[in-house]
Scaffold this motif. Structure first.
Motif, PDB file in Angstrom:
ATOM      1  N   UNK A   1       0.843  -1.200   0.000  1.00 17.50           N
ATOM      2  CA  UNK A   1       0.000   0.000   0.000  1.00 17.50           C
ATOM      3  C   UNK A   1       0.878   1.249   0.000  1.00 17.50           C
ATOM      4  N   UNK A   2       1.954   1.226   0.799  1.00 19.75           N
ATOM      5  CA  UNK A   2       2.867   2.367   0.863  1.00 19.75           C
ATOM      6  C   UNK A   2       3.528   2.622  -0.487  1.00 19.75           C
ATOM      7  N   UNK A   3       3.945   1.554  -1.168  1.00 21.17           N
ATOM      8  CA  UNK A   3       4.564   1.699  -2.491  1.00 21.17           C
ATOM      9  C   UNK A   3       3.587   2.327  -3.481  1.00 21.17           C
ATOM     10  N   UNK A   4       2.321   1.972  -3.385  1.00 22.54           N
ATOM     11  CA  UNK A   4       1.323   2.527  -4.294  1.00 22.54           C
ATOM     12  C   UNK A   4       1.053   4.003  -3.990  1.00 22.54           C
ATOM     13  N   UNK A   5       1.091   4.373  -2.715  1.00 24.94           N
ATOM     14  CA  UNK A   5       0.975   5.787  -2.354  1.00 24.94           C
ATOM     15  C   UNK A   5       2.150   6.577  -2.931  1.00 24.94           C
TER      16      UNK A   5
ATOM     17  N   UNK B   1     -22.836  -0.032 -10.532  1.00 20.54           N
ATOM     18  CA  UNK B   1     -23.202  -1.135 -11.431  1.00 20.54           C
ATOM     19  C   UNK B   1     -22.083  -2.169 -11.515  1.00 20.54           C
ATOM     20  N   UNK B   2     -20.853  -1.678 -11.551  1.00 23.21           N
ATOM     21  CA  UNK B   2     -19.711  -2.606 -11.608  1.00 23.21           C
ATOM     22  C   UNK B   2     -19.616  -3.417 -10.314  1.00 23.21           C
ATOM     23  N   UNK B   3     -19.858  -2.753  -9.180  1.00 23.68           N
ATOM     24  CA  UNK B   3     -19.813  -3.454  -7.897  1.00 23.68           C
ATOM     25  C   UNK B   3     -20.910  -4.503  -7.804  1.00 23.68           C
ATOM     26  N   UNK B   4     -22.107  -4.187  -8.341  1.00 21.57           N
ATOM     27  CA  UNK B   4     -23.211  -5.147  -8.311  1.00 21.57           C
ATOM     28  C   UNK B   4     -22.914  -6.340  -9.218  1.00 21.57           C
ATOM     29  N   UNK B   5     -22.184  -6.073 -10.299  1.00 28.00           N
ATOM     30  CA  UNK B   5     -21.890  -7.113 -11.272  1.00 28.00           C
ATOM     31  C   UNK B   5     -20.701  -7.988 -10.846  1.00 28.00           C
ATOM     32  N   UNK B   6     -19.676  -7.356 -10.289  1.00 25.83           N
ATOM     33  CA  UNK B   6     -18.437  -8.073  -9.989  1.00 25.83           C
ATOM     34  C   UNK B   6     -18.160  -8.228  -8.498  1.00 25.83           C
ATOM     35  N   UNK B   7     -18.965  -7.571  -7.677  1.00 29.41           N
ATOM     36  CA  UNK B   7     -18.703  -7.580  -6.242  1.00 29.41           C
ATOM     37  C   UNK B   7     -17.904  -6.349  -5.835  1.00 29.41           C
ATOM     38  N   UNK B   8     -18.122  -5.875  -4.613  1.00 34.48           N
ATOM     39  CA  UNK B   8     -17.448  -4.669  -4.139  1.00 34.48           C
ATOM     40  C   UNK B   8     -15.980  -4.967  -3.839  1.00 34.48           C
ATOM     41  N   UNK B   9     -15.089  -4.104  -4.313  1.00 30.96           N
ATOM     42  CA  UNK B   9     -13.657  -4.316  -4.136  1.00 30.96           C
ATOM     43  C   UNK B   9     -13.031  -3.169  -3.356  1.00 30.96           C
ATOM     44  N   UNK B  10     -12.203  -3.523  -2.377  1.00 31.76           N
ATOM     45  CA  UNK B  10     -11.524  -2.501  -1.578  1.00 31.76           C
ATOM     46  C   UNK B  10     -10.041  -2.393  -1.914  1.00 31.76           C
ATOM     47  N   UNK B  11      -9.514  -3.322  -2.728  1.00 31.70           N
ATOM     48  CA  UNK B  11      -8.086  -3.329  -3.042  1.00 31.70           C
ATOM     49  C   UNK B  11      -7.701  -2.136  -3.923  1.00 31.70           C
ATOM     50  N   UNK B  12      -6.522  -1.593  -3.654  1.00 31.91           N
ATOM     51  CA  UNK B  12      -5.947  -0.540  -4.493  1.00 31.91           C
ATOM     52  C   UNK B  12      -4.947  -1.195  -5.441  1.00 31.91           C
ATOM     53  N   UNK B  13      -5.254  -1.189  -6.721  1.00 28.52           N
ATOM     54  CA  UNK B  13      -4.350  -1.780  -7.711  1.00 28.52           C
ATOM     55  C   UNK B  13      -3.340  -0.733  -8.161  1.00 28.52           C
ATOM     56  N   UNK B  14      -2.327  -1.187  -8.890  1.00 26.76           N
ATOM     57  CA  UNK B  14      -1.351  -0.243  -9.428  1.00 26.76           C
ATOM     58  C   UNK B  14      -1.993   0.705 -10.433  1.00 26.76           C
TER      59      UNK B  14
ATOM     60  N   UNK C   1      -3.678   3.404  -8.429  1.00 31.81           N
ATOM     61  CA  UNK C   1      -2.692   4.313  -7.846  1.00 31.81           C
ATOM     62  C   UNK C   1      -2.183   5.320  -8.870  1.00 31.81           C
ATOM     63  N   UNK C   2      -1.819   4.837 -10.061  1.00 33.00           N
ATOM     64  CA  UNK C   2      -1.270   5.722 -11.088  1.00 33.00           C
ATOM     65  C   UNK C   2      -2.324   6.706 -11.604  1.00 33.00           C
ATOM     66  N   UNK C   3      -3.560   6.227 -11.763  1.00 34.27           N
ATOM     67  CA  UNK C   3      -4.630   7.113 -12.232  1.00 34.27           C
ATOM     68  C   UNK C   3      -4.990   8.162 -11.184  1.00 34.27           C
ATOM     69  N   UNK C   4      -4.928   7.794  -9.918  1.00 32.33           N
ATOM     70  CA  UNK C   4      -5.181   8.761  -8.848  1.00 32.33           C
ATOM     71  C   UNK C   4      -4.117   9.857  -8.879  1.00 32.33           C
ATOM     72  N   UNK C   5      -2.856   9.467  -9.113  1.00 30.64           N
ATOM     73  CA  UNK C   5      -1.801  10.465  -9.240  1.00 30.64           C
ATOM     74  C   UNK C   5      -2.066  11.426 -10.391  1.00 30.64           C
ATOM     75  N   UNK C   6      -2.515  10.885 -11.522  1.00 27.07           N
ATOM     76  CA  UNK C   6      -2.833  11.733 -12.677  1.00 27.07           C
ATOM     77  C   UNK C   6      -4.036  12.627 -12.389  1.00 27.07           C
TER      78      UNK C   6
ATOM     79  N   UNK D   1     -11.876   3.003 -11.654  1.00 26.64           N
ATOM     80  CA  UNK D   1     -10.761   2.140 -12.039  1.00 26.64           C
ATOM     81  C   UNK D   1     -10.792   0.778 -11.351  1.00 26.64           C
ATOM     82  N   UNK D   2     -11.769   0.573 -10.460  1.00 28.71           N
ATOM     83  CA  UNK D   2     -11.903  -0.761  -9.877  1.00 28.71           C
ATOM     84  C   UNK D   2     -12.028  -0.838  -8.377  1.00 28.71           C
ATOM     85  N   UNK D   3     -11.662   0.221  -7.644  1.00 27.07           N
ATOM     86  CA  UNK D   3     -11.837   0.218  -6.191  1.00 27.07           C
ATOM     87  C   UNK D   3     -13.245   0.719  -5.896  1.00 27.07           C
ATOM     88  N   UNK D   4     -14.205  -0.188  -5.957  1.00 28.35           N
ATOM     89  CA  UNK D   4     -15.612   0.211  -5.892  1.00 28.35           C
ATOM     90  C   UNK D   4     -16.125   0.395  -4.471  1.00 28.35           C
ATOM     91  N   UNK D   5     -15.293   0.139  -3.475  1.00 28.09           N
ATOM     92  CA  UNK D   5     -15.680   0.383  -2.086  1.00 28.09           C
ATOM     93  C   UNK D   5     -15.407   1.852  -1.771  1.00 28.09           C
TER      94      UNK D   5
END
Length: 284
Positions: free
Chosen positions: A93-97, A145-158, A161-166, A190-194
Motif C-alpha cells: 500500500x505504501x509503495x502505491x501511495x 453497477x460494476x460493484x453489483x456485477x463483480x462484487x465490491x472491491x476494496x483493493x488498491x491496484x497499481x 494508484x497511477x490514475x489517482x496520481x494523474x 478504475x476498480x476500487x468500488x468500495x
C-alpha cells in the motif's frame, strides 16, 4: 485585525472544503473574489494545514506503513473494511501511495514549468463545479453497477494508484474540479468500488502531495525574497483554522459515506455553479 479575520474565514473554508468533493481551491477563489486575493504560498500552506488533519486521523496506519516499509515489525493496521493488514500488505500500500505521489510530482513540476497559473475569474470555477457534479453522478452510477456485477472491491491496484496520481494533476490545473472528488471517483471507476477504500487512498495520497507543494512554494518564496511581504501571522491563523475544521470535516465524511452516496455533494456543486453563472457578470 480585519486581515486576521479574513485569514480565519479562509482557513475555515479550506478546512471544510478540502476533503469534501466540492473543491477547496474553487471555493477559495470564489471567496477571494470578494475578500481579496492571497499569495500562492498562503493558499497552498492552508491546504497543508488541512492535510495535517489526515495525518492525525490516520497516524496509526501511517506509522504501521512506515515500519513495514522499513522492514520492521509493524503494529496491527486495518483496512477500510476493518480487516487486519499484514506487513506485506502495508508495504504494498505504501509503495502505491509513493507511485501516485511521484506521478503527481512529475506532472505538477511540468505544469509549473509551462507557466500555468490559477485563473483570476470565477466563471471557469463555476463551469467546473457544474460539469464535475454531472460527472460525479455518472461515475458513481457506473461504479455501483460494476460493484453489483463483480462484487465490491476494496483493493488498491497499481492502475488505480497511477490514475489517482494523474487525477491530482487534473484537479490542480482546473480549479473547481476538486482534488478529493477527482481522486475518489477515478479510484471508483478504475476498480476500487468500495467508497471508504477509495476515499482513504485519496486522502492519504494528499499528505505527501500537499506537504511537498507547500515546501516547493515556500522555497520559491524565500528564494525570490518574498518572505518579507508575506503576512506570516495571518498565514498561521489560517493554517490552524484549516487543520481544526478539516479534522471535523474528515471525521464526519468518513462516517457519512458508510451509509450514503456522494449525490448530495453533486447537487450542492450543481446549485452553486449555476448560481454563479447566473449572477456573475460576464468575464468575472
Amino acid at each position: 485585525m480585519h486581515d486576521l479575520f479574513i485569514a480565519l474565514l479562509l482557513g475555515i473554508i479550506e478546512g471544510i472544503t478540502e476533503f469534501l468533493p466540492i473543491s477547496s481551491t474553487g471555493h477559495l477563489l470564489i471567496a477571494e473574489h470578494w475578500l481579496g486575493a492571497r499569495s500562492d504560498l498562503f493558499n497552498i500552506a492552508i491546504q497543508a494545514g488541512a492535510i495535517l488533519a489526515v495525518v492525525v486521523i490516520y497516524w496509526k496506519r501511517l506509522w504501521g506503513m512506515l515500519l513495514a516499509f522499513l522492514g520492521k515489525d509493524a503494529p496491527a493496521a486495518y483496512d477500510p473494511l476493518g480487516q487486519t493488514a499484514t506487513p506485506a500488505q502495508s508495504r504494498d500500500y505504501a509503495f502505491k501511495l509513493i507511485a501516485a505521489f511521484l506521478v503527481t510530482a512529475v506532472g505538477g513540476l511540468l505544469v509549473k514549468k509551462l507557466g500555468w497559473r490559477l485563473p483570476e475569474t470565477v466563471t471557469p470555477v463555476a463551469w467546473a463545479l457544474v460539469i464535475g457534479a454531472v460527472w460525479m453522478v455518472l461515475a458513481e452510477q457506473l461504479a455501483a453497477r460494476r460493484a453489483a456485477r463483480e462484487g465490491e472491491r476494496s483493493a488498491i491496484t497499481w492502475t488505480v494508484a497511477l490514475l489517482v496520481g494523474a487525477a491530482q494533476i487534473v484537479a490542480g490545473v482546473f480549479p473547481g474540479t476538486s482534488r478529493s472528488a477527482a481522486t475518489i471517483f477515478v479510484a471508483l471507476l478504475a476498480g476500487t468500488t468500495h467508497r471508504a477504500a477509495a476515499t482513504e487512498f485519496a486522502f492519504l495520497v494528499g499528505i505527501p502531495t500537499m506537504f511537498a507543494a507547500t515546501g516547493y512554494e515556500l522555497l520559491g518564496t524565500l528564494k525570490a525574497g518574498g518572505a518579507a511581504g508575506e503576512d506570516w501571522t495571518a498565514l498561521a491563523v489560517a493554517f490552524v483554522a484549516a487543520a481544526i475544521t478539516a479534522f471535523v470535516a474528515v471525521k464526519w465524511l468518513l462516517h457519512y459515506i458508510q451509509q450514503h452516496r456522494f449525490t448530495g455533494f453533486a447537487v450542492y456543486r450543481l446549485l452553486v455553479g449555476l448560481a454563479l453563472l447566473l449572477w456573475l457578470p460576464v468575464g468575472q
